[in-house]
Scaffold this motif. Structure first.
Motif, PDB file in Angstrom:
ATOM      1  N   ASN A  68     -62.256   2.902  26.670  1.00  0.00           N
ATOM      2  CA  ASN A  68     -63.611   3.236  26.242  1.00  0.00           C
ATOM      3  C   ASN A  68     -64.471   1.980  26.368  1.00  0.00           C
ATOM      4  OD1 ASN A  68     -65.854   4.423  25.093  1.00  0.00           O
ATOM      5  ND2 ASN A  68     -65.053   4.436  23.000  1.00  0.00           N
ATOM      6  N   THR A  94     -62.986  13.307  24.661  1.00  0.00           N
ATOM      7  CA  THR A  94     -64.308  13.520  25.258  1.00  0.00           C
ATOM      8  C   THR A  94     -65.380  12.603  24.686  1.00  0.00           C
ATOM      9  OG1 THR A  94     -64.727  15.312  23.678  1.00  0.00           O
ATOM     10  CG2 THR A  94     -63.811  15.917  25.824  1.00  0.00           C
ATOM     11  N   SER A  97     -65.564   6.971  27.058  1.00  0.00           N
ATOM     12  CA  SER A  97     -66.051   6.955  28.434  1.00  0.00           C
ATOM     13  C   SER A  97     -65.780   5.599  29.077  1.00  0.00           C
ATOM     14  CB  SER A  97     -67.552   7.245  28.473  1.00  0.00           C
ATOM     15  OG  SER A  97     -68.281   6.218  27.820  1.00  0.00           O
ATOM     16  N   SER A  99     -67.737   3.442  32.218  1.00  0.00           N
ATOM     17  CA  SER A  99     -68.849   3.450  33.166  1.00  0.00           C
ATOM     18  C   SER A  99     -69.180   2.037  33.620  1.00  0.00           C
ATOM     19  CB  SER A  99     -70.088   4.098  32.546  1.00  0.00           C
ATOM     20  OG  SER A  99     -70.515   3.399  31.397  1.00  0.00           O
ATOM     21  N   SER A 124     -63.942  14.037  29.625  1.00  0.00           N
ATOM     22  CA  SER A 124     -64.401  12.672  29.350  1.00  0.00           C
ATOM     23  C   SER A 124     -65.281  12.193  30.498  1.00  0.00           C
ATOM     24  CB  SER A 124     -63.211  11.733  29.154  1.00  0.00           C
ATOM     25  OG  SER A 124     -62.381  11.719  30.308  1.00  0.00           O
ATOM     26  N   HIS A 125     -66.077  11.154  30.237  1.00  0.00           N
ATOM     27  CA  HIS A 125     -67.060  10.681  31.217  1.00  0.00           C
ATOM     28  C   HIS A 125     -66.558   9.406  31.896  1.00  0.00           C
ATOM     29  CE1 HIS A 125     -70.979   9.985  33.040  1.00  0.00           C
ATOM     30  NE2 HIS A 125     -70.872   8.718  32.658  1.00  0.00           N
ATOM     31  N   ARG A 150     -65.803  13.339  37.870  1.00  0.00           N
ATOM     32  CA  ARG A 150     -66.091  11.905  37.897  1.00  0.00           C
ATOM     33  C   ARG A 150     -67.268  11.673  38.839  1.00  0.00           C
ATOM     34  NH1 ARG A 150     -63.490  11.890  33.348  1.00  0.00           N
ATOM     35  NH2 ARG A 150     -61.293  11.260  33.401  1.00  0.00           N
TER      36      ARG A 150
END
Length: 203
Positions: A68, A94, A97, A99, A124-125, A150
């Protein structure tokens, strides 16, 4: 770990460095060895993490795991022996994430599962992942993105010197995918598998 670089289920939580919820953290010019877990794990929504110019000599699980976190750069590091994966992106639920993650110009040796896995919880992101300029001398470039959906994945100019049976690069459910300039000797099969993905550039 008395058997450095070997995966031991149940002991994988003992990391070299855990960055948990921190911001603007740099880990540089270090040697990490014989840990049961990951050399570096990013968790707790940490942001602005850089791991560079270091030697992850032996990790029981992953070289680097992102559970995360965002805005993470892993560059110019060595990962001679990883017990499971060299790199792992794995939100557990969820609400977590990953990024804006970059794995750049690293060297890797052996792993037992894959060079890079990006799985984690459904829903999940995960977005903005760049894997570029990495060299593997002990295994193939085996990479797996399999969880929907994704976004914005770039996998370019990575090189393995070890033959593998394809497909080696496996991408599914990706929106915005670029796969170019990678070098991978094959013993059979194909280099690339892309399914259920959009805005794809590959060669």
């Amino acid at each position: 770990d008395p058997s450095p670089g070997v995966y031991h289920p149940g002991s994988e939580g003992a990391h070299g460095v855990l960055v948990d919820g921190a911001s603007n953290t740099t880990i540089a010019n270090d040697t990490i060895s014989a840990v049961w877990g990951d050399c570096v794990e990013v968790n707790g929504g940490a942001s602005g993490v850089t791991f560079r110019d270091s030697n992850c000599a032996s990790a029981g699980r992953q070289g680097v795991t992102i559970i995360n976190g965002r805005n993470v750069v892993v560059e110019r590091d060595a990962f001679p022996k990883s017990g499971y994966c060299t790199f792992d992106i794995e939100p557990n639920n969820t609400s977590e994430s990953a990024s804006n993650i970059s794995f750049l110009d690293n060297t890797a040796g052996t792993w037992s599962n894959s060079f890079l896995s990006a799985d984690g919880a459904a829903g999940s992101h995960v977005s903005g992942i760049t894997v570029s300029g990495n060299t593997i001398t002990g295994g193939s470039l085996l990479t797996v993105f399999s969880i929907a959906r994704r976004q914005n994945i770039v996998f370019t100019n990575n090189t393995s010197t070890v033959k593998g049976y394809g497909p080696i690069l496996r991408f599914a459910h990706v929106d915005g995918l670029t796969v170019t300039g990678n070098v991978q000797p094959l013993s059979g099969g194909t280099l690339l598998s892309i399914t259920d993905s959009t805005s794809v550039t590959h060669q």
